[in-house]
Design a protein around this motif. Structure first.
Motif, PDB file in Angstrom:
ATOM      1  N   LEU A 180      44.002  43.985  38.196  1.00 59.96           N
ATOM      2  CA  LEU A 180      44.037  44.816  39.531  1.00 59.96           C
ATOM      3  C   LEU A 180      44.952  45.342  40.340  1.00 59.96           C
ATOM      4  O   LEU A 180      45.183  46.329  40.513  1.00 59.96           O
ATOM      5  N   PRO A 181      45.911  44.360  40.714  1.00 56.55           N
ATOM      6  CA  PRO A 181      47.199  44.712  41.301  1.00 56.55           C
ATOM      7  C   PRO A 181      48.174  45.649  40.488  1.00 56.55           C
ATOM      8  O   PRO A 181      48.581  46.534  40.798  1.00 56.55           O
ATOM      9  N   VAL A 182      47.967  45.412  39.123  1.00 62.85           N
ATOM     10  CA  VAL A 182      48.928  46.397  38.138  1.00 62.85           C
ATOM     11  C   VAL A 182      48.164  47.637  38.051  1.00 62.85           C
ATOM     12  O   VAL A 182      48.913  48.749  38.334  1.00 62.85           O
ATOM     13  N   PHE A 183      46.918  47.671  38.019  1.00 62.76           N
ATOM     14  CA  PHE A 183      46.203  49.048  37.936  1.00 62.76           C
ATOM     15  C   PHE A 183      46.453  49.738  39.232  1.00 62.76           C
ATOM     16  O   PHE A 183      46.918  51.076  39.417  1.00 62.76           O
ATOM     17  N   ALA A 199      40.662  56.141  35.984  1.00 64.17           N
ATOM     18  CA  ALA A 199      39.461  56.090  36.563  1.00 64.17           C
ATOM     19  C   ALA A 199      39.086  54.613  36.923  1.00 64.17           C
ATOM     20  O   ALA A 199      38.799  54.264  37.953  1.00 64.17           O
ATOM     21  N   ASN A 200      39.527  53.670  35.622  1.00 59.89           N
ATOM     22  CA  ASN A 200      39.389  52.264  36.333  1.00 59.89           C
ATOM     23  C   ASN A 200      40.244  51.413  35.240  1.00 59.89           C
ATOM     24  O   ASN A 200      40.933  52.011  34.537  1.00 59.89           O
ATOM     25  N   PRO A 201      40.395  50.174  35.410  1.00 58.80           N
ATOM     26  CA  PRO A 201      41.332  49.297  34.602  1.00 58.80           C
ATOM     27  C   PRO A 201      41.036  49.423  33.433  1.00 58.80           C
ATOM     28  O   PRO A 201      42.147  49.383  32.351  1.00 58.80           O
ATOM     29  N   LYS A 221      51.810  45.023  31.418  1.00 57.79           N
ATOM     30  CA  LYS A 221      51.256  43.946  31.944  1.00 57.79           C
ATOM     31  C   LYS A 221      50.036  43.403  31.712  1.00 57.79           C
ATOM     32  O   LYS A 221      49.251  43.095  32.604  1.00 57.79           O
ATOM     33  N   LEU A 222      49.571  43.858  30.656  1.00 53.55           N
ATOM     34  CA  LEU A 222      48.107  43.524  30.312  1.00 53.55           C
ATOM     35  C   LEU A 222      47.790  41.983  30.229  1.00 53.55           C
ATOM     36  O   LEU A 222      48.806  41.175  29.797  1.00 53.55           O
ATOM     37  N   ARG A 223      46.653  41.685  30.242  1.00 49.73           N
ATOM     38  CA  ARG A 223      46.374  39.841  30.162  1.00 49.73           C
ATOM     39  C   ARG A 223      45.117  40.157  29.206  1.00 49.73           C
ATOM     40  O   ARG A 223      44.340  40.991  28.858  1.00 49.73           O
ATOM     41  N   PRO A 282      41.216  38.797  40.867  1.00 48.35           N
ATOM     42  CA  PRO A 282      42.243  39.775  40.645  1.00 48.35           C
ATOM     43  C   PRO A 282      41.893  40.413  39.098  1.00 48.35           C
ATOM     44  O   PRO A 282      42.616  41.071  38.361  1.00 48.35           O
ATOM     45  N   VAL A 283      40.609  40.709  38.745  1.00 45.78           N
ATOM     46  CA  VAL A 283      40.438  41.274  37.580  1.00 45.78           C
ATOM     47  C   VAL A 283      38.842  42.183  37.707  1.00 45.78           C
ATOM     48  O   VAL A 283      38.158  41.371  38.416  1.00 45.78           O
ATOM     49  N   ALA A 284      38.583  43.166  36.917  1.00 43.66           N
ATOM     50  CA  ALA A 284      37.594  43.819  37.327  1.00 43.66           C
ATOM     51  C   ALA A 284      36.295  43.300  36.309  1.00 43.66           C
ATOM     52  O   ALA A 284      36.536  42.726  35.224  1.00 43.66           O
TER      53      ALA A 284
END
Length: 704
Positions: A180-183, A199-201, A221-223, A282-284
């Motif tokens: 989310l912080p990256v998005f 629109a969304n992550p 910075k994907l995980r 910190p992730v959708a």
């Protein structure tokens, strides 16, 4: 000598794999970022000099650099079936009844896992090495995106030899996502550039994985989280939970939020627990996945044609609220884009109190027929960005009038313009509009640009409001005002000393980051790197025409026109002179690559389309290394149009009408010395990127 080099490469590879594991899986930094970067740089140098000793899963793959013109497809060994979905707790109870009936009342357990909102991925490992990454696709075939997957920093390219024995080959299923912080940071940059917000992550992650340049994927910075283990024949593990524990032991990231549950009541307790708690991650997330734990029992229950009978996904309903639109605030961004923001009566939504919602542009206001005082319905798009989805027309106040978009800048009064083909109205007064000037300063000092220690967005905004600074160059006049700065509230002598030291250190920031920091519209990190690498000095860049700029890889016509216009402005030329006088880097250091022959001297080329053997970067590099020049437009003076697959018909027609020779990639290569095909492409911008993220940018804890 060769044996020593190979041993050093192997040792560095193992050491860096270990350091990555410690950092991303155990939240431990055994060395400083500078030491890590030095080790990685040494490995990259040795691999470039001795490519025969480089390992396929070298840590240097993390920064990307691979260009994929098209993604091949591959068949899944095990179909990637979708799960049955439900929004109802009653359906979960029915699912439990079906499972227990199918198992004839045998003792069993479930595993409950958070359903992360990302892109499903199938990863193949052989002898502990990552060999392939394939998207879900149509569930039977997907796209091979291995080079892009290798850039995901928390995903091990080489597994740890620990815990249960690893099968020679096996498959890991999991979710690739954008934190989310990256998005949020990505959307802030897009908004500042006047681009449509993502629109969304999930969409952001999916789009990133389809980028052709893996260096750009690395920058996103994907995980990754693993959630399933598959192997030929019967699994060596008795339960799904045991396989998750083994994956974690081998170094694969598994979220520790999963839980074993013996009854449906415990499952529902887990669902209720995470209904609100998930918003602190910190992730959708958009739901819970419930699976029968025992693999033998999964086999007994089997599958329908579309999904397994032993698993189900509970989706949390999208939270919506109804509240009153009190006002609309118009914000002016760095590029002059005027963005409307709805000011709402506070309403609880998805774990937060929502008071504002973005309206994006005038088109959305018109489409919703919004009026002040309306009762509006608000949701969180992807449960991230608050958005107005509709109006309660029955509650509309009597006599309300449609909202009229302003014709003048709300900050400086300048008449707004709306460039053809764009959704945003803009304030053209970029040198006089206070919000634009302040935003440009904030951009210049940002982490990805000059990254000036001791000078954050709040501080530079304050200094702007107090007339201490007016533009980027004026920042370097602050040391002369140190005594005055020390008298300001919340500054003090130590803060000023840190600021002065930060300004001095910023004079060593490379030219590509300075170029990005100038805030030229459409010139992002990647484009700034490409332009700096190509022209090397700001003088050469400023002298280039728009068609010449457009010929640089990653630089299209719109970007080229914007950059050329920026350098022609006298005020910007003055800004550059003042930055030069301050000692800021306006040229790349080191020697430029030397030409290898003059075989193409005096010839100009246009590259168009997709090529089979080389990327456009590589072809441009080859042409320039042999004396040729690249341009972006077709004219009578053009020597050759080099045509690849999917070249636009307009260019072909124009070249034909002007009698410009059209050649293919093979023809071009025949014009070069025989050894040129093995020349290395120019260094990617990723090679200069930090190997480790700055400490504290994302907390690992139980999630990273």
């Amino acid at each position: 000598m060769s044996s020593d080099i190979q041993q050093r490469i192997n040792a560095l590879t193992e050491q860096l794999h270990h350091l990555n594991y410690q950092y991303y899986q155990r939240d431990e930094s055994e060395v400083s970022d500078q030491e890590f970067d030095a080790l990685l740089a040494e490995l990259a140098r040795l691999e470039a000099e001795y490519p025969q000793f480089a390992q396929p899963n070298s840590p240097t793959q993390r920064v990307g650099g691979t260009i994929t013109k098209q993604f091949p497809s591959a068949e899944h060994r095990y179909p990637m079936l979708s799960l049955g979905n439900t929004y109802s707790e009653a359906d979960l109870r029915e699912f439990d009844e079906r499972v227990r009936k199918g198992l004839e009342g045998a003792e069993m357990q479930y595993v409950c896992e958070l359903k992360f909102d990302g892109v499903a991925m199938s990863l193949s490992y052989e002898n502990g090495q990552l060999t392939q990454g394939v998207t879900r696709g149509d569930s039977t075939r997907g796209d091979v995106v291995t080079s892009n997957v290798r850039t995901i920093r928390n995903l091990p390219l080489h597994l740890r030899p620990a815990g249960p024995a690893q099968p020679t080959e096996f498959e890991v299923r999991g979710e690739i996502f954008m934190p989310l912080p990256v998005f949020e940071e990505l959307n802030e940059e897009r908004e500042a550039n006047g681009e449509a917000l993502l629109a969304n992550p999930r969409n952001a992650a999916s789009g990133a994985l389809k980028l052709q340049d893996s260096a750009q994927v690395a920058a996103r910075k994907l995980r990754f989280y693993a959630y399933a283990f598959l192997m030929p024949g019967r699994s060596q593990f008795a339960t799904h939970s045991a396989s998750l524990e083994a994956l974690s032991t081998w170094g694969l990231p598994v979220s520790d939020t999963w839980r074993r549950c013996a009854t449906i009541e415990q499952v529902l307790d887990f669902v209720h627990e995470w209904d609100k708690k998930r918003f602190g991650l910190p992730v959708a997330t958009d739901g819970i996945v419930i699976k029968v734990d025992d693999f033998r029992q999964q086999e007994l229950l089997g599958y329908t044609s579309k999904s397994p009978r032993w698993a189900i996904a509970y989706k949390y309903p999208a939270e919506a609220g109804r509240t009153r639109l009190q006002a609309i605030q118009y914000q002016v961004g760095r590029t002059g884009a005027v963005t409307p923001v709805a000011l709402l009566e506070p309403v609880p939504l998805a774990g937060t109190v929502v008071k504002r919602a973005s309206l994006h542009n005038a088109n959305q206001i018109a489409a919703l027929d919004l009026r002040l005082g309306d009762m509006v319905f608000v949701e969180k798009g992807g449960e991230i960005i608050p958005k107005i989805t509709g109006v309660d027309l029955e509650a509309r106040p009597t006599g309300s009038q449609p909202i009229v978009y302003p014709t003048e800048c709300p900050a400086c009064g300048t008449p707004l313009i709306r460039p053809e083909g764009e959704a945003h109205f803009r304030c053209p007064n970029d040198r006089g509009c206070p919000p634009q000037r302040k935003a440009k300063l904030e951009h210049f000092i940002s982490r990805k640009a000059l990254d000036i220690d001791g000078l954050g967005a709040e501080t530079v905004g304050r200094l702007f409001d107090l007339d201490f600074v007016t533009d980027a160059a004026s920042l370097y006049e602050l040391p002369a005002k140190a005594a005055e700065l020390a008298q300001l509230e919340r500054m003090g002598e130590k803060s000023v000393q840190r600021l002065v030291a930060g300004l001095e250190a910023s004079k060593q920031v490379p030219f590509d980051r300075v170029l990005f920091g100038l805030g030229i519209r459409y010139v992002g990190e990647t484009v700034a790197d490409k332009l700096a690498t190509h022209y090397r000095t700001v003088e050469a860049l400023a002298a280039a025409t728009a068609p010449e700029l457009a010929a640089v890889p990653e630089v299209g016509g719109v970007i080229a026109e914007s950059a050329a216009a920026w350098f022609q402005e006298p005020a910007n030329q003055d800004l550059l002179e003042r930055l030069r006088a301050a000692g800021v880097q306006l040229a790349l250091t080191g020697e430029a690559p030397q030409p290898q022959s003059d075989r193409l001297a005096g010839l100009t080329f246009v590259l168009s389309g997709v090529f089979e053997q080389h990327s456009r970067d590589e072809l441009q590099h080859l042409i320039e290394q042999h004396g040729g020049k690249i341009t972006g437009s077709i004219s009578k003076k053009l020597s050759y149009l080099v045509a690849g697959d999917k070249m636009g018909p307009a260019k072909r027609e124009k070249a034909t009408s002007l009698k410009v020779p059209i050649i293919g990639e093979t023809d071009l290569m025949a014009m070069l010395p025989a050894a040129s095909e093995s020349l290395a492409p120019p260094t990617s911008e990723a090679s200069a990127a930090p190997a480790h993220p700055a400490p504290g940018t994302l907390t690992q804890g139980s999630l990273f």
